[in-house]
Structures are given as C-alpha cells and as structure tokens.
Design a protein around this motif. Structure first.
Motif, PDB file in Angstrom:
ATOM      1  N   ASP A 252       0.864  -1.185   0.000  1.00 18.31           N
ATOM      2  CA  ASP A 252       0.000   0.000   0.000  1.00 18.31           C
ATOM      3  C   ASP A 252       0.902   1.237   0.000  1.00 18.31           C
ATOM      4  O   ASP A 252       1.876   1.288   0.746  1.00 18.31           O
ATOM      5  N   PRO A 253       0.564   2.255  -0.822  1.00 18.01           N
ATOM      6  CA  PRO A 253       1.460   3.411  -0.913  1.00 18.01           C
ATOM      7  C   PRO A 253       1.427   4.325   0.314  1.00 18.01           C
ATOM      8  O   PRO A 253       2.321   5.130   0.511  1.00 18.01           O
ATOM      9  N   CYS A 254       0.399   4.183   1.150  1.00 20.07           N
ATOM     10  CA  CYS A 254       0.214   5.094   2.301  1.00 20.07           C
ATOM     11  C   CYS A 254       1.214   4.776   3.427  1.00 20.07           C
ATOM     12  O   CYS A 254       2.116   3.965   3.261  1.00 20.07           O
ATOM     13  N   LEU A 291      -6.804  -5.392  11.299  1.00 22.24           N
ATOM     14  CA  LEU A 291      -5.484  -5.766  10.804  1.00 22.24           C
ATOM     15  C   LEU A 291      -4.755  -4.501  10.350  1.00 22.24           C
ATOM     16  O   LEU A 291      -5.316  -3.716   9.577  1.00 22.24           O
ATOM     17  N   VAL A 292      -3.556  -4.318  10.837  1.00 22.41           N
ATOM     18  CA  VAL A 292      -2.766  -3.145  10.452  1.00 22.41           C
ATOM     19  C   VAL A 292      -1.722  -3.594   9.431  1.00 22.41           C
ATOM     20  O   VAL A 292      -1.065  -4.624   9.608  1.00 22.41           O
ATOM     21  N   VAL A 293      -1.610  -2.829   8.361  1.00 20.83           N
ATOM     22  CA  VAL A 293      -0.637  -3.136   7.303  1.00 20.83           C
ATOM     23  C   VAL A 293       0.322  -1.948   7.203  1.00 20.83           C
ATOM     24  O   VAL A 293      -0.115  -0.806   7.062  1.00 20.83           O
ATOM     25  N   ILE A 294       1.613  -2.216   7.273  1.00 17.87           N
ATOM     26  CA  ILE A 294       2.610  -1.154   7.114  1.00 17.87           C
ATOM     27  C   ILE A 294       2.708  -0.804   5.624  1.00 17.87           C
ATOM     28  O   ILE A 294       2.850  -1.694   4.783  1.00 17.87           O
ATOM     29  N   GLY A 295       2.610   0.494   5.320  1.00 19.42           N
ATOM     30  CA  GLY A 295       2.662   0.932   3.930  1.00 19.42           C
ATOM     31  C   GLY A 295       4.023   1.502   3.547  1.00 19.42           C
ATOM     32  O   GLY A 295       4.911   1.670   4.390  1.00 19.42           O
ATOM     33  N   ASP A 296       4.153   1.826   2.249  1.00 18.79           N
ATOM     34  CA  ASP A 296       5.439   2.300   1.721  1.00 18.79           C
ATOM     35  C   ASP A 296       5.929   3.580   2.402  1.00 18.79           C
ATOM     36  O   ASP A 296       7.131   3.716   2.672  1.00 18.79           O
ATOM     37  N   VAL A 356       3.377   9.034  -4.283  1.00 18.01           N
ATOM     38  CA  VAL A 356       2.109   8.385  -4.610  1.00 18.01           C
ATOM     39  C   VAL A 356       1.867   8.410  -6.128  1.00 18.01           C
ATOM     40  O   VAL A 356       1.433   7.412  -6.723  1.00 18.01           O
ATOM     41  N   ARG A 357       2.232   9.515  -6.762  1.00 21.07           N
ATOM     42  CA  ARG A 357       2.079   9.609  -8.220  1.00 21.07           C
ATOM     43  C   ARG A 357       2.936   8.535  -8.899  1.00 21.07           C
ATOM     44  O   ARG A 357       2.491   7.840  -9.814  1.00 21.07           O
ATOM     45  N   HIS A 358       4.171   8.422  -8.413  1.00 21.78           N
ATOM     46  CA  HIS A 358       5.065   7.408  -8.986  1.00 21.78           C
ATOM     47  C   HIS A 358       4.468   6.009  -8.792  1.00 21.78           C
ATOM     48  O   HIS A 358       4.461   5.183  -9.719  1.00 21.78           O
TER      49      HIS A 358
END
Ligand SMILES: O=C(O)CCC(=O)C(=O)O
Ligand SMILES: [Fe+2]
Length: 377
Positions: A252-254, A291-296, A356-358
């Motif tokens: 995920d990008p966030c 559920l927590v997901v670590i983003g970019d 995020v654009r990339h």
C-alpha cells in the motif's frame, strides 16, 4: 468468442497506454458474473502464474493489545512485552492484528453493514449512486489498476474514495455513495475512530522501534490536511480460485492501512514472508480485531527499519468476502525525511504526492519496485 462472459454490465475505464495514448475499455462487473452463476472463468481473469497460489496457513497472527500499551494501565513489564510484540510483528511481516483498540463494535459493524448494503444493490443503482472519478487514479467504483487491454484482471469489484479531507461540494467529484442513505454517516464515524487508533499506533511504533522521539512519525500528520482514503473491496465467489486472483500482489502506498473484513473469514488475505518467500494466509482474524498493514510511506519514514507488507488476496469458490481498507497518509505536499540510520542512509526524503504519483504510474507490478523511487542508489 467467449459467449459465457457476455454481460450487459460493465465498468468503463480509461488509461494511458505505454505510448501515452488515451484508451477506454469496458470491463465486466465481477459481481454480476458471479450472480449469473458463471461456471467457467473468463479468459481475461486467468493468471499464467497461478502455480504460486499455494500457501501456508499462518496459525499465530500476532495480536497487539492496545489497551496494554496505553500508559499507566498495566505494569511496566507487561507493557514492555507488548511493545516488543509490536516491534517484532512490524519488522517480520509488516502486518499485525490489534485488539482492545477502543473502537466500539457497533461502529465497526455499522461500517461493514453499509458496505454490504451497497454491494447488495442492483448494478444500475450502485453505478447511479456513486460520483464520477475519471480524473483520479484508481478511484471510484470499478476495477483496480487497469493499464492495458491484455492484462489479467482481478476478481474484484471495488469502491475507492477520499473520506478526509472532505471533498468540497463544488468539486466535480461526488465521493460518497448516496445509497444506503446512512453510508456516509456510518463510514465517517468509523473513519473518525480509526484515525485516533492510527495516530496512537504511529507513536507506539516509534517507541517499539526504540526511536528516541516518539513523535517522529506522527509529526508529519495534520488534523485536517492528512488523507484517509477508503477502499471497499468485494470478492464474489469465483468459479476457479486456482486460476484467478482477487487482488494482485502489492504494497500500500500510504503510511498505515487498517483493515476489517466481512463474509468468509477463513481465508483470503495473504502476506509474503520475506525470510523464505512463502505466502502466509491470514486465517485467524476475529471480527472485533483490526489488521494493520505497514505501507510504503512508513517504510520510507522509518528508513527501512520496517518494510511495507507485500500482500494479495485469493478468491474462494462458493463464498464471498469483503474488506474495508482505510489508507492513512500525511498531507500530499509534506516532505518526509527518513529517521537517522546508524549506517549509511538507505532512503531519501520524498514529497508524499510525488511518491504516490510514482506508485500509481508503475502499478501494478509483480515485484515490489515502486519503493525504489525513494531509495539511495
Ligand atoms: O481484502 C483485503 O483483505 C486486503 C485489501 C487490500 O490489500 C487493499 O485494499 O489494499
Ligand atoms: Fe493492500
């Protein structure tokens, strides 16, 4: 010609092809294919790489008790153990469950209920009650990341919109579905509660990772300007779960994602274990836990102390599954600076919207490569 895929219900999508030309394409609505009781999987959904769908079931998904982490509520030792669990989970897989997070079950159920109601509407009503998003990446009601005519499609219908900051009325976008009528109210309540939890986690993660300044991540977030995007994913029963995928592998990008699921809870989401490159199925996920997901963006902020989770969703034969993902990011113009590393720095400063654009430009990808944008060569 694939007569069994003939379907009068389509999502229309536009994209720039490799040569930069604007293409418009019609994509079958997966939920409608499933409603028709399709026995064969249309070619457009077949994956050539499906042999990799084998997996291991992850029996002991770490679950971090946030009540214990709240200062003063437990002895120092118990709290230290919980922090260590959080650090371990974040470092090893980049995903973990949270319990006793403080979000009332009725709020969580309220959000899940409006989403279920939305997907139960006939296709024409769903389509008529959401706004148009033609100028925004991967937003709106439709399919994920369609970039070419011959790309294998995901077995998913999804609805993505920005919950905060609120979109003004005079903008062209109407982000909230109008049906069911309490959709917005129920989702906003959930988003408001989840935001408190994510802010708490940003501080707890800094402490767990033994960074001196516990506000080093939270400082990039703003009470009004930070973004929370909501993605509602609906995976109908699939005639060939061995050949199709619900949601292609991705990070995920966030900065942080919070997920809740409904329908089948037995399987669906998988995360890649980087140590041995095996896919682990997250199968024990109680309804009241998130559920927590670590983003970019968190990987960048932490200078690689933790890595964003590489994850995907499998389909199932006779059962449906759905999920609600909340993606939390600092305001788009924020420049984030990786925390100091003992050794040579591995990540560069990036402006959130540039990253995020990339990310959207290169996605979907089979390998985790978008993040290289912010790595020191
Ligand atoms: O359906 C799920 O559990 C995961 C969804 C997801 O990874 C996403 O929306 O980015
Ligand atoms: Fe995801």
């Amino acid at each position: 010609m694939e007569t069994d895929t003939e379907n009068s219900c389509y999502h229309q999508t536009s994209f720039l092809d490799e040569k930069g030309s604007l293409k418009t394409m019609k994509i079958p609505v997966v939920q409608e294919l499933a409603r028709q009781g399709l026995k064969h999987l249309p070619d457009r959904f077949k994956r050539l790489d499906s042999t990799t769908f084998s997996h291991q079931v992850f029996e002991e998904m770490p679950s971090v008790n946030l009540a214990i982490l709240k200062e003063g509520s437990k002895s120092m030792m118990v709290r230290a153990e919980e922090l260590a669990k959080l650090a371990d989970a974040a470092r090893s897989l980049g995903v973990f469950l949270i319990k006793d997070h403080g979000i009332p079950l009725e709020v969580l159920d309220g959000a899940r209920d409006v989403v279920k109601c939305f997907f139960e509407l006939p296709f024409s009503e769903k389509k008529a009650c959401v706004g148009t998003y033609s100028d925004m990446d991967n937003m709106g009601y439709g399919q994920n990341y369609v970039k070419s005519e011959d790309q294998a499609l995901d077995w998913i219908d999804r609805l993505t919109f920005r919950a905060v900051p609120p979109v003004e009325d005079d903008e062209r976008l109407r982000v909230w579905p109008l049906k069911p009528t309490n959709f917005r109210e129920a989702m906003q309540r959930y988003v408001g509660e989840a935001r408190v939890v994510m802010n708490f986690l940003l501080v707890a993660l800094a402490e767990a990772l033994m960074i001196e300044n516990h506000h080093v991540f939270l400082k990039y977030f703003h009470p009004i300007e930070s973004e929370i995007k909501v993605r509602v994913n609906y995976y109908p029963p699939c005639p060939r779960p061995d050949l199709a995928i619900g949601l292609n592998q991705h990070s995920d990008p966030c900065a942080l994602t919070i997920l809740t699921q409904f329908g089948s809870t037995q399987q669906g989401l998988q995360v890649l274990n980087n140590k041995n490159q095996t896919w682990l199925t997250i199968s024990s996920w109680p309804q009241d836990q998130l559920l927590v997901v670590i983003g970019d963006l968190f990987e960048i902020m932490s200078n690689g102390l933790v890595h964003s989770a590489w994850h995907r969703v499998l389909t199932q034969k006779d059962v449906e599954r759905g999920s609600i993902a909340l993606f939390y990011s600092p305001p788009p113009t924020t420049r984030i600076e990786p925390v100091a590393a003992e050794e040579e720095e591995t990540y560069k400063k990036v402006v959130v919207e540039d990253y995020v654009r990339h990310y959207y430009k290169v996605s979907p990808t089979m390998e985790k490569i978008a993040i290289n944008f912010s790595k020191v060569n």
